[in-house]
Write a protein that holds these residues in place. Structure first.
Motif, PDB file in Angstrom:
ATOM      1  N   MET A  22       0.842  -1.016  -0.024  1.00 53.49           N
ATOM      2  CA  MET A  22       0.071  -0.014   0.029  1.00 53.49           C
ATOM      3  C   MET A  22       1.067   1.202  -0.031  1.00 53.49           C
ATOM      4  N   HIS A  23       0.458   2.114  -0.565  1.00 46.96           N
ATOM      5  CA  HIS A  23       1.104   3.537  -0.756  1.00 46.96           C
ATOM      6  C   HIS A  23       0.675   4.558   0.156  1.00 46.96           C
ATOM      7  N   GLY A  24       1.710   5.351   0.939  1.00 45.93           N
ATOM      8  CA  GLY A  24       1.322   6.583   1.623  1.00 45.93           C
ATOM      9  C   GLY A  24       0.225   6.313   2.595  1.00 45.93           C
ATOM     10  N   SER A  25      -0.681   6.823   2.912  1.00 47.42           N
ATOM     11  CA  SER A  25      -1.635   6.757   3.895  1.00 47.42           C
ATOM     12  C   SER A  25      -2.942   6.044   3.693  1.00 47.42           C
ATOM     13  N   GLU A  26      -2.534   5.360   2.482  1.00 47.14           N
ATOM     14  CA  GLU A  26      -3.721   4.267   2.004  1.00 47.14           C
ATOM     15  C   GLU A  26      -3.745   3.083   3.257  1.00 47.14           C
ATOM     16  N   CYS A  27      -2.720   2.718   3.859  1.00 44.84           N
ATOM     17  CA  CYS A  27      -2.942   1.728   4.808  1.00 44.84           C
ATOM     18  C   CYS A  27      -3.726   2.075   5.943  1.00 44.84           C
ATOM     19  N   LEU A  28      -3.669   3.474   6.213  1.00 44.59           N
ATOM     20  CA  LEU A  28      -4.547   3.853   7.480  1.00 44.59           C
ATOM     21  C   LEU A  28      -6.038   3.615   7.266  1.00 44.59           C
ATOM     22  N   ASP A  29      -6.445   3.731   6.056  1.00 40.84           N
ATOM     23  CA  ASP A  29      -7.779   3.415   5.667  1.00 40.84           C
ATOM     24  C   ASP A  29      -8.299   2.019   5.926  1.00 40.84           C
ATOM     25  N   HIS A  30      -7.131   0.995   5.713  1.00 39.28           N
ATOM     26  CA  HIS A  30      -7.337  -0.364   6.158  1.00 39.28           C
ATOM     27  C   HIS A  30      -7.478  -0.585   7.490  1.00 39.28           C
ATOM     28  N   ILE A  31      -6.595  -0.039   8.200  1.00 40.65           N
ATOM     29  CA  ILE A  31      -6.496  -0.066   9.666  1.00 40.65           C
ATOM     30  C   ILE A  31      -7.890   0.545  10.434  1.00 40.65           C
ATOM     31  N   GLU A  32      -8.224   1.613   9.921  1.00 42.40           N
ATOM     32  CA  GLU A  32      -9.413   2.139  10.273  1.00 42.40           C
ATOM     33  C   GLU A  32     -10.854   1.196  10.195  1.00 42.40           C
ATOM     34  N   ALA A  33     -10.927   0.579   9.132  1.00 42.28           N
ATOM     35  CA  ALA A  33     -11.765  -0.508   8.889  1.00 42.28           C
ATOM     36  C   ALA A  33     -11.483  -1.589   9.892  1.00 42.28           C
ATOM     37  N   LEU A  34     -10.509  -2.259  10.015  1.00 38.10           N
ATOM     38  CA  LEU A  34     -10.283  -3.167  10.947  1.00 38.10           C
ATOM     39  C   LEU A  34     -10.527  -2.893  12.616  1.00 38.10           C
ATOM     40  N   GLU A  35     -10.342  -1.506  12.660  1.00 37.53           N
ATOM     41  CA  GLU A  35     -10.599  -1.018  14.068  1.00 37.53           C
ATOM     42  C   GLU A  35     -12.399  -1.169  14.185  1.00 37.53           C
ATOM     43  N   ALA A  36     -12.932  -0.721  13.247  1.00 31.73           N
ATOM     44  CA  ALA A  36     -14.346  -0.840  13.094  1.00 31.73           C
ATOM     45  C   ALA A  36     -14.935  -2.111  13.384  1.00 31.73           C
ATOM     46  N   LEU A  37     -14.229  -3.027  12.637  1.00 32.10           N
ATOM     47  CA  LEU A  37     -14.684  -4.511  12.540  1.00 32.10           C
ATOM     48  C   LEU A  37     -14.588  -5.128  13.926  1.00 32.10           C
ATOM     49  N   LEU A  38     -13.453  -4.589  14.781  1.00 30.84           N
ATOM     50  CA  LEU A  38     -13.030  -5.263  15.642  1.00 30.84           C
ATOM     51  C   LEU A  38     -13.403  -4.507  17.172  1.00 30.84           C
ATOM     52  N   ASP A  39     -14.172  -3.428  16.791  1.00 35.68           N
ATOM     53  CA  ASP A  39     -14.691  -2.370  18.000  1.00 35.68           C
ATOM     54  C   ASP A  39     -13.446  -2.163  18.889  1.00 35.68           C
ATOM     55  N   ALA A  40     -12.450  -1.838  18.114  1.00 39.71           N
ATOM     56  CA  ALA A  40     -10.970  -1.686  18.715  1.00 39.71           C
ATOM     57  C   ALA A  40     -10.561  -0.297  18.392  1.00 39.71           C
ATOM     58  N   GLU A  41      -9.283   0.039  19.088  1.00 37.79           N
ATOM     59  CA  GLU A  41      -8.582   1.286  18.461  1.00 37.79           C
ATOM     60  C   GLU A  41      -7.086   1.035  18.785  1.00 37.79           C
ATOM     61  N   THR A  42      -6.584   1.751  17.811  1.00 32.76           N
ATOM     62  CA  THR A  42      -5.074   1.665  17.763  1.00 32.76           C
ATOM     63  C   THR A  42      -4.517   2.018  18.975  1.00 32.76           C
ATOM     64  N   VAL A  43      -3.461   1.265  19.511  1.00 24.48           N
ATOM     65  CA  VAL A  43      -2.852   1.773  20.691  1.00 24.48           C
ATOM     66  C   VAL A  43      -1.472   2.127  20.298  1.00 24.48           C
ATOM     67  N   SER A  44      -0.805   1.801  19.437  1.00 22.27           N
ATOM     68  CA  SER A  44       0.473   1.994  18.815  1.00 22.27           C
ATOM     69  C   SER A  44       0.785   1.730  17.404  1.00 22.27           C
ATOM     70  N   SER A  45       1.458   2.246  16.646  1.00 22.58           N
ATOM     71  CA  SER A  45       1.787   2.245  15.413  1.00 22.58           C
ATOM     72  C   SER A  45       2.883   2.608  15.084  1.00 22.58           C
ATOM     73  N   SER A  46       3.793   2.225  13.884  1.00 22.50           N
ATOM     74  CA  SER A  46       5.116   2.710  13.353  1.00 22.50           C
ATOM     75  C   SER A  46       5.035   2.328  12.008  1.00 22.50           C
ATOM     76  N   PHE A  47       5.949   2.963  11.214  1.00 24.05           N
ATOM     77  CA  PHE A  47       5.716   3.203   9.966  1.00 24.05           C
ATOM     78  C   PHE A  47       7.457   2.867   9.495  1.00 24.05           C
ATOM     79  N   THR A  48       7.480   2.041   8.501  1.00 25.89           N
ATOM     80  CA  THR A  48       8.667   1.520   7.961  1.00 25.89           C
ATOM     81  C   THR A  48       9.305   2.959   7.242  1.00 25.89           C
ATOM     82  N   ASP A  49      10.803   2.797   6.978  1.00 22.24           N
ATOM     83  CA  ASP A  49      11.390   3.899   6.108  1.00 22.24           C
ATOM     84  C   ASP A  49      10.683   3.967   4.795  1.00 22.24           C
TER      85      ASP A  49
END
Length: 71
Positions: A22-49
């Motif tokens: 995935m390119h740029g912030s595109e991955c964040l849309d998928h993480i947001e959808a995963l949060e909604a499916l799991l009724d969860a929230e991101t507690v930490s994240s990191s991006f590669t170089d």
């Protein structure tokens, strides 16, 4: 490369997710959808170089415990 969201459910109730192809912030849309499916929230994240390049990937940890505290 095909876009992928690799999800790992851990014994302690946390979820690790890694986006691949995935390119740029595109991955964040998928993480947001995963949060909604799991009724969860991101507690930490990191991006590669490579976040801004064509081979961007991201690792995110989610707290997947239900809101009532049940495992």
């Amino acid at each position: 490369m095909a876009k992928q969201l690799v999800v790992r459910l851990r014994a302690d109730g946390t979820v690790d997710a890694e986006s691949i192809g995935m390119h740029g912030s595109e991955c964040l849309d998928h993480i947001e959808a995963l949060e909604a499916l799991l009724d969860a929230e991101t507690v930490s994240s990191s991006f590669t170089d490579d976040y801004t390049s064509a081979s961007t990937s991201e690792t995110t940890s989610l707290d997947a415990e239900q809101s009532d505290g049940a495992p």
